[in-house]
Enzyme design. Structure first.
Site, PDB file in Angstrom:
ATOM      1  N   GLU A  52      17.560 -12.783   0.592  1.00 55.65           N
ATOM      2  CA  GLU A  52      15.967 -13.093   0.362  1.00 55.65           C
ATOM      3  C   GLU A  52      15.956 -14.280   1.449  1.00 55.65           C
ATOM      4  O   GLU A  52      14.844 -14.142   2.297  1.00 55.65           O
ATOM      5  CB  GLU A  52      15.607 -14.049  -1.039  1.00 55.65           C
ATOM      6  N   CYS A  62       2.036  -0.058   3.333  1.00 49.99           N
ATOM      7  CA  CYS A  62       0.773  -0.900   3.681  1.00 49.99           C
ATOM      8  C   CYS A  62       1.279  -1.935   4.826  1.00 49.99           C
ATOM      9  O   CYS A  62       1.456  -2.933   4.896  1.00 49.99           O
ATOM     10  CB  CYS A  62       0.410  -1.721   2.355  1.00 49.99           C
ATOM     11  N   CYS A  88      -2.273   5.101   4.347  1.00 51.04           N
ATOM     12  CA  CYS A  88      -3.083   4.843   3.115  1.00 51.04           C
ATOM     13  C   CYS A  88      -3.127   6.195   2.476  1.00 51.04           C
ATOM     14  O   CYS A  88      -3.303   6.110   1.029  1.00 51.04           O
ATOM     15  CB  CYS A  88      -4.532   4.413   3.729  1.00 51.04           C
ATOM     16  N   CYS A 107      -0.259   6.291  -0.102  1.00 56.64           N
ATOM     17  CA  CYS A 107      -0.169   5.008  -0.969  1.00 56.64           C
ATOM     18  C   CYS A 107      -0.566   5.156  -2.431  1.00 56.64           C
ATOM     19  O   CYS A 107      -1.669   5.891  -2.752  1.00 56.64           O
ATOM     20  CB  CYS A 107      -1.318   3.937  -0.068  1.00 56.64           C
ATOM     21  N   CYS A 124      -7.924   0.768  -3.820  1.00 52.47           N
ATOM     22  CA  CYS A 124      -7.838  -0.209  -2.865  1.00 52.47           C
ATOM     23  C   CYS A 124      -9.099  -0.494  -2.138  1.00 52.47           C
ATOM     24  O   CYS A 124      -9.990   0.444  -1.687  1.00 52.47           O
ATOM     25  CB  CYS A 124      -6.882   0.316  -1.589  1.00 52.47           C
TER      26      CYS A 124
HETATM   27  S1  SF4 Z   1      -4.606   2.049   0.789  1.00 49.71           S
HETATM   28 FE1  SF4 Z   1      -4.871  -0.104   0.564  1.00 49.71          FE
HETATM   29  S2  SF4 Z   1      -2.745  -0.929  -0.350  1.00 49.71           S
HETATM   30 FE2  SF4 Z   1      -2.542   1.418   0.196  1.00 49.71          FE
HETATM   31  S3  SF4 Z   1      -1.781   1.326   2.227  1.00 49.71           S
HETATM   32 FE3  SF4 Z   1      -3.982   1.525   2.461  1.00 49.71          FE
HETATM   33  S4  SF4 Z   1      -4.683  -0.454   2.963  1.00 49.71           S
HETATM   34 FE4  SF4 Z   1      -2.511  -0.695   1.847  1.00 49.71          FE
END
Ligand code: SF4
Length: 364
Positions: free
Chosen positions: A35, A194, A201, A204, A210
């Site tokens: 960490e 992200c 996205c 994601c 989002c």
């Molecule tokens: S959808 Fe939103 S949280 Fe997901 S990668 Fe894109 S910006 Fe990031």
């Protein structure tokens, strides 16, 4: 379990990272080292440093019983050396106050040098399975985008808002390592999906929720730190060479490169030959010119002018000074010492001018 954490846990099981060298262990020491190294440094950079460090220092006792120089030597090149100094200091405190056993109590962990709230929480999650929220740089980015936090995350009110979110979104279930998987998911999503530039996205798991994606402001969030131009400074580093050895001096414990071994510094504009005679009693002659090297710190940019010099005569009085704060060291050995990254670059350029690299077995 909230939809948010459920989505992340599901995603982590399918796409997250599960074989990093610090995963699949409950050893708080190993988790702590990882960490700390991962603060401000990417996983791919950290892995070889982490493996070398754990091999040399397998437990807290081995760190505590070593000198800070030995610890910093293995940190050399990783940057942000205060992390290494704090780790060493914390290991000594644990050895003295906790019998060498990493503390179990979250408040005690958080008080150790170099361990803030998020790092303490990550250790508590991965070592002890505690229900704790993390908020490192990657997680701030994910939250700022997902929840449309339209302000610099380093500003107090925004940071408090993000911490509140982080606490609220923890998985409710205590079963089946949910908190470990969820925490790892946040870290992995920030590091691999992200990302700061070109987030993915479309893959994601949070794309339906989002706000930044919905409002087409992903590239603008999180809001950058209000910009002030970095001040620029210059210095001269003397590369004094004598029979294959270079002179290094130990920096004071505080300030840039604190506690590291560095080339002697000289003010810009001084005559190097006269300076060496006046300050070291050495007669020197110039070696082949080396170009300036630029290095950026958090708060300023430094232009380093290297001055390679051959030592022609060397006074006996220098011997006494060597014992406490300077040393002559072979170039290859200097690369194994606790030296800052720009000094490493200069030594490589000077000692291996064709490729700028060491023979394979000596490369870090
Ligand atoms: S959808 Fe939103 S949280 Fe997901 S990668 Fe894109 S910006 Fe990031």
């Amino acid at each position: 379990m909230s939809t948010f954490s459920a989505k992340l846990i599901h995603w982590q099981k399918l796409h997250g990272r599960s074989n990093l060298p610090w995963q699949n262990t409950r050893d708080p020491y190993a988790i702590w080292v990882s960490e700390i190294m991962l603060q401000q440094t990417q996983v791919t950079t950290v892995i070889p440093y982490y493996l070398r460090f754990l091999q040399r220092f397998p437990d807290i006792e081995s760190v505590a019983s070593s000198s800070v120089d030995e610890v910093l030597a293995l940190w050399s090149g990783l940057g942000y050396y205060s992390r290494g100094r704090n780790l060493h200091q914390a290991a000594r405190l644990i050895a003295r106050d906790q019998g060498g056993i990493f503390p179990r109590n979250f408040e005690v962990i958080q008080q150790l040098p170099g361990i803030g709230r998020s790092t303490a929480a990550a250790i508590a999650v991965f070592a002890y399975g505690e229900q704790r929220a993390i908020l490192d740089g990657n997680v701030k980015r994910v939250f700022a985008r997902c929840f449309g936090v339209d302000g610099y995350p380093g500003e107090r009110k925004n940071e408090l808002l993000l911490w509140r979110k982080a606490e609220e979104l923890l998985p409710e279930s205590y079963e089946g390592n949910q908190i470990e998987i969820y925490t790892q998911a946040l870290m992995d999503l920030g590091a691999t999906v992200c990302t700061r530039g070109q987030p993915k996205c479309m893959t994601c798991p949070l794309q339906q929720d989002c706000i930044a994606l919905r409002n087409d402001c992903v590239a603008r969030l999180p809001v950058s730190r209000p910009r002030r131009p970095l001040p620029e400074k210059e210095t001269v580093l003397l590369m004094l060479m004598k029979q294959g050895e270079v002179l290094l001096g130990k920096r004071p414990a505080t300030g840039i490169w604190g506690g590291l071994w560095c080339l002697p510094e000289m003010p810009v504009g001084e005559d190097a030959i006269a300076y060496c005679m006046q300050h070291f009693g050495m007669k020197v002659k110039p070696l082949a010119h080396m170009p300036p090297l630029d290095h950026t710190f958090t708060h300023f940019r430094l232009r380093i002018h290297p001055r390679p010099l051959q030592v022609v005569s060397y006074p006996a009085v220098m011997q006494a000074r060597e014992q406490d704060e300077t040393m002559w060291i072979m170039l290859d050995d200097a690369l194994e010492a606790a030296i800052p990254a720009p000094v490493r670059k200069l030594i490589l350029q000077h000692g291996y001018p064709q490729s700028g690299q060491l023979p394979f077995e000596k490369q870090r």
